[in-house]
Structure formats: structure tokens, C-alpha cells
Motif scaffolding. Structure first.
Motif, PDB file in Angstrom:
ATOM      1  N   THR A 100      34.685  42.260  58.502  1.00 34.34           N
ATOM      2  CA  THR A 100      35.392  43.367  58.406  1.00 34.34           C
ATOM      3  C   THR A 100      35.055  43.952  59.764  1.00 34.34           C
ATOM      4  N   GLN A 116      38.284  48.613  59.807  1.00 33.05           N
ATOM      5  CA  GLN A 116      39.911  47.677  59.020  1.00 33.05           C
ATOM      6  C   GLN A 116      39.197  46.064  58.707  1.00 33.05           C
ATOM      7  N   THR A 133      45.118  42.203  54.039  1.00 33.28           N
ATOM      8  CA  THR A 133      44.564  42.772  55.169  1.00 33.28           C
ATOM      9  C   THR A 133      44.733  44.560  54.818  1.00 33.28           C
ATOM     10  N   THR A 134      43.968  45.373  55.348  1.00 30.39           N
ATOM     11  CA  THR A 134      43.070  47.047  55.151  1.00 30.39           C
ATOM     12  C   THR A 134      44.281  47.672  56.509  1.00 30.39           C
ATOM     13  N   SER A 140      48.186  44.369  62.170  1.00 29.12           N
ATOM     14  CA  SER A 140      47.667  42.923  60.919  1.00 29.12           C
ATOM     15  C   SER A 140      48.054  41.307  61.192  1.00 29.12           C
TER      16      SER A 140
END
Length: 144
Positions: A100, A116, A133-134, A140
Motif C-alpha cells: 500500500t 492505493q 491494483t486500485t 498503474s
């Protein structure tokens, strides 16, 4: 005696200076957001680079003894420069590693990647890592 017509004045007019300042302003308005996105992508790239060091150890442990004998090495550093936290979740057929990105903008983190996460999942049946991924697609890391 010299006439006023033969003397040449040098320098820039006010209008020429204003045009140059306007051009510099337009270029800055385009370049600054692009630079911030570049910095955000560089900060996000720390996640995969950080996790890569654990991938081979986890894959080996999963193939040798399954999820029961697989754990994040105790000597592992749980965080990096921009990485706030790294968690490992062992599973029966798949294990995951999640890192994170720090959430505070005060730390110099780009707001598009702040807070994220990047998750790598190792599937024992295929022996492959998959990434999710967020983050927004433009932020990303490659391969996620």
C-alpha cells in the motif's frame, strides 16, 4: 551633430516581453501536470520493485510445503520509501502479497497514487503471479 534618425535604439518592446511571458505560461500549464503524473508513476513503480524480492521465496515455499509453510520472511522490511505497508496472505491454492502506497500527501506522495494498493497473487496450480491494483490505469505499474 548626429541626427535622431541615424541613432538605433535597442531592446524589447513591452508587447514582445508580454508574448514571451504568455508562451512560458502556456508551456508551464502543460508541463506541470505531465510532470506530476510522471512522478506518480515513479512512486507507484516502487511497489512492484519492492515485492519482486519476495516473489521467488514465496513461490519456492509454496511449491515445497504449500501455504502452511509459507510466510513473509521475518527479516523483511515491511515498508519502503513510498510504501506504507506490505501484507502477505497465505492461501491453499493461491497466496497474495499486497503493498500500500502511503496515504499522506505531506510525505510528497502524488494524490493519484496516495493510499492505493498493488496486489500480486501467486497461483500454485499454474505457478504464475497475477497483478491487480486500485490505482487509475494511467498510474498503474506496467503489467498490472
Amino acid at each position: 551633430m548626429e541626427s535622431s534618425m541615424s541613432r538605433r535604439e535597442t531592446g524589447f518592446t513591452l508587447i514582445e516581453l508580454m508574448i514571451v511571458v504568455a508562451i512560458i505560461g502556456i508551456l508551464a500549464a502543460i508541463a506541470i501536470p505531465m510532470y506530476q503524473d510522471y512522478v506518480g508513476r515513479a512512486q507507484a513503480a516502487e511497489g512492484p520493485a519492492f515485492i519482486d524480492g519476495f516473489k521467488s521465496r514465496i513461490a519456492e515455499a509454496m511449491s515445497d510445503s504449500g501455504a502452511a509453510g509459507c510466510a513473509l520472511p521475518s527479516a523483511a522490511t515491511p515498508s519502503g520509501h513510498y510504501i506504507m505497508d506490505t501484507t502477505f496472505t497465505p492461501g491453499g491454492g493461491a497466496s497474495s502479497l499486497t503493498c500500500t502506497i502511503a496515504a499522506t500527501y505531506a510525505a510528497g506522495i502524488n494524490p493519484k497514487v496516495a493510499g492505493q494498493s498493488i496486489t500480486y497473487v501467486y497461483a500454485t496450480d499454474s505457478g504464475r503471479w497475477t497483478c491487480s491494483t486500485t490505482m487509475a490505469p494511467e498510474m498503474s505499474p506496467p503489467g498490472c
